[in-house]
Design an enzyme around this catalytic site. Structure first.
Site, short mmCIF file in Angstrom:
data_model
loop_
_atom_site.label_atom_id
_atom_site.label_comp_id
_atom_site.label_asym_id
_atom_site.label_seq_id
_atom_site.Cartn_x
_atom_site.Cartn_y
_atom_site.Cartn_z
N PRO A 306 0.94 -1.36 0.27
CA PRO A 306 0.10 0.12 -0.45
C PRO A 306 1.32 1.34 0.27
O PRO A 306 1.58 1.26 0.12
CB PRO A 306 -1.29 -0.09 1.46
CG PRO A 306 0.11 -1.24 1.41
CD PRO A 306 0.94 -1.38 0.88
N ARG A 308 -0.46 4.88 -1.17
CA ARG A 308 -2.31 6.20 -0.66
C ARG A 308 -2.67 5.44 0.25
O ARG A 308 -3.22 6.29 1.56
CB ARG A 308 -2.97 6.08 -1.75
CG ARG A 308 -3.61 6.70 -1.69
CD ARG A 308 -5.06 6.59 -2.93
NE ARG A 308 -4.18 6.09 -4.34
CZ ARG A 308 -4.36 6.94 -4.93
NH1 ARG A 308 -4.81 8.35 -4.54
NH2 ARG A 308 -4.57 6.33 -5.85
N ARG A 344 -3.11 16.42 -9.57
CA ARG A 344 -4.46 14.63 -9.24
C ARG A 344 -4.59 15.19 -9.78
O ARG A 344 -6.37 14.70 -10.72
CB ARG A 344 -4.41 14.06 -8.21
CG ARG A 344 -3.26 13.29 -7.17
CD ARG A 344 -3.61 12.64 -6.27
NE ARG A 344 -4.06 11.76 -6.41
CZ ARG A 344 -5.25 11.13 -5.79
NH1 ARG A 344 -6.26 12.66 -5.57
NH2 ARG A 344 -6.50 10.37 -6.56
N TYR A 348 -6.02 13.79 -12.94
CA TYR A 348 -7.39 12.26 -13.34
C TYR A 348 -8.84 12.72 -12.41
O TYR A 348 -9.38 12.32 -12.09
CB TYR A 348 -7.19 10.70 -12.70
CG TYR A 348 -6.10 10.83 -11.79
CD1 TYR A 348 -5.26 10.30 -12.66
CD2 TYR A 348 -6.09 10.93 -10.73
CE1 TYR A 348 -3.96 10.00 -11.70
CE2 TYR A 348 -5.35 10.72 -9.75
CZ TYR A 348 -3.71 10.28 -10.11
OH TYR A 348 -2.72 10.16 -9.85
N CYS A 375 -0.35 28.66 -14.77
CA CYS A 375 -0.63 28.95 -16.09
C CYS A 375 -1.57 28.16 -16.95
O CYS A 375 -1.02 27.97 -18.44
CB CYS A 375 0.31 29.98 -16.76
SG CYS A 375 0.87 31.33 -15.67
C1 LIG Z 1 3.66 -1.69 -7.97
C2 LIG Z 1 2.93 -1.15 -7.28
N1 LIG Z 1 3.03 -0.94 -6.68
C3 LIG Z 1 2.14 -0.10 -5.30
C4 LIG Z 1 1.46 0.19 -5.89
C5 LIG Z 1 0.52 1.50 -5.08
O1 LIG Z 1 -0.36 2.15 -5.20
P1 LIG Z 1 -1.79 2.55 -3.60
O2 LIG Z 1 -0.94 3.88 -3.28
O3 LIG Z 1 -2.91 2.86 -4.73
O4 LIG Z 1 -1.89 1.67 -2.74
C6 LIG Z 1 1.79 1.16 -7.02
C7 LIG Z 1 0.88 2.44 -7.78
O5 LIG Z 1 0.88 2.56 -8.53
C8 LIG Z 1 1.75 0.02 -8.12
O6 LIG Z 1 2.43 0.28 -9.21
#
Ligand SMILES: Cc1ncc(COP(=O)(O)O)c(C=O)c1O
Length: 445
Positions: A306, A308, A344, A348, A375
């Protein structure tokens, strides 16, 4: 600096789950995080300022480790995906919490190693690792290199041909699993740029057999980011276990790790629900335990990555409102940051909440557009947000700003990147200074 306000803390914000765990609102309506008065910090350190709450980061690390350990009878490991955010202080904190670290570049690896992160707990990802980056990873003796494609495998085989102890590697598989998230953060579909297609598995196995300097230890997949549905994770584990069985049965290759990647979602606005870490860990643990049993494997190690969900909620972005613009149909609040520190919304369509740091529980009086300073017309940080009547000089606080903001920051318009402060128990610690104009010309010749 000590700006402790614990004694005056009264309330929590109405959408408390978007804010760091230590957030409170004092009797004057001022936002307090980590025991510190947020507006005071903004004025002391300048804005834009990114504030991180140490308690929230540590809690997320512990919660993921505990959830995984409680949900799976085999060995488990949590790696923080440092692409979400990395700096020296954070690398040290993550190491201190006993997590592993995922890096995707020589730069992230450099910062981690320089911060003293134990190399054996580092994994390196990337679909386009350069020879120099692979050499850097090999020299550092990192825990695993996660191979993304056959060309990388060949290059690594060459680079390690004369090694006495083989480099542990894992294979990233494109599991062909669709997810319900923005197209830019879907990664598990068959046509993704990431990972080996399943039909390249046999070729990879043959090349691994011919590579004495490499030792296959795991299979990996990452199906997407900002996910709330748990079923893609269970499906992914099945695909990885089928691949592991194929490697065992056809190629006599055995692995120890099943790495399910990251992607666990977080709420950014009051209408979104958090993903329950225990439910997620339980679904993963159950799928892996049952899948290992069905295919005659011992309990393989369960690894997750993880990013995020460890760092997003801990971070709050602070801006000063520097100007306003009143139109008949809307009012713009122009802030001193925007897409340079948080791409962000422009990239997206990400949505954010916000409050005025000195009127944190005041009722909304108007719906405004928060316009970034860059800008580009597309640089609107937040569309149509209800706020109390804001004035020039007010401090705007944006929660859930910890992930994929500063790590994606640019110096567009040659605007220096923000300072970063860590707060804990009424003490604020500058962990990254603001970029200076001298920094902007440091590379010019
Ligand atoms: C291989 C891999 N692991 C982990 C992550 C982490 O994802 P998140 O920050 O959504 O948990 C990513 C995000 O792009 C990823 O590409």
């Amino acid at each position: 600096m000590n700006t402790s306000h614990t004694a005056q803390e009264r309330a929590t914000p109405s959408d408390a789950r978007l804010w760091p765990l230590t957030t409170a609102i004092d009797e004057r309506g001022r936002l307090i995080i980590g025991g510190c008065d947020v507006a005071e910090l903004a004025r002391q350190y300048g804005t834009p300022l990114y504030l991180f709450d140490e308690t929230t980061i540590r809690d997320a690390c512990r919660a993921w480790r505990a959830a995984l350990a409680a949900s799976y009878p085999g060995e488990t490991a949590v790696h923080y995906a440092s692409k979400a955010l990395l700096n020296t202080a954070l690398a040290r904190l993550i190491a201190d919490e006993g997590l592993g670290l995922d890096v995707v570049s020589g730069g992230e690896l450099y910062v981690a190693l320089r911060a003293g992160f134990p190399p054996h707990r580092i994994h390196m990802h990337g679909n386009a690792k350069t020879r120099a980056e692979l050499e850097q990873a090999l020299a550092a003796g990192i825990g695993q290199i996660i191979i993304d494609n056959l060309d990388e495998l060949d290059l690594l085989a060459n680079l390690t041909a004369h090694r006495l102890s083989p480099q542990p590697v894992a294979l990233r598989i494109a599991p062909d699993i669709a997810t319900d998230t923005h197209a830019h953060i879907q990664t598990g579909h068959a046509t993704s740029k990431f990972g080996l297609p399943l039909d390249a598995l046999d070729a990879a196995a043959e090349r691994l057999h011919a590579a004495p300097g490499l030792r296959l230890v795991g299979l990996h997949a990452h199906v997407g980011s900002q996910l709330f549905d748990l079923e893609p994770y269970a499906a992914e584990i099945d695909v990885l276990l089928d691949a592991a069985a194929r490697l065992r049965d056809r190629h006599s290759l055995t692995i120890q790790d099943i790495n399910a990647g990251g992607g666990m979602g977080v709420p950014y606005t009051a209408d979104q629900q958090p993903l329950d870490r225990y439910a997620c860990a339980a679904r993963l643990g159950e799928a892996l335990a049952a899948g290992c049993r069905q295919r005659g494997f011992p309990l393989l190690r369960l690894v997750i990555e993880p990013g995020r969900s460890i760092i997003a909620r801990a971070g709050v972005a602070l801006y000063t409102i520097v100007a306003t613009k009143n139109l008949p149909q809307t009012r713009f609040l122009h802030i001193d940051g925007g897409m340079g520190d948080n791409i962000r919304p422009a990239l997206y369509g990400a949505r954010y909440a916000a409050v005025l740091a000195e009127q944190a529980n005041a009722p909304a009086e108007e719906v405004v557009e928060i316009a970034g300073r860059y800008c580009e017309s597309g640089d609107v940080l937040i569309h149509a947000i209800p706020l109390p009547r804001a004035r020039v000089g007010d401090i705007l606080a944006v929660p859930v700003a910890g992930a994929y903001t500063l790590s994606m920051a640019s110096t567009y318009n040659l605007t220096p990147r923000p300072a970063v402060v860590m707060v804990h128990s009424g003490v604020a610690r500058l962990i990254q200074r603001r970029e200076t104009y001298d920094d902007l010309i440091a590379r010019d010749i």
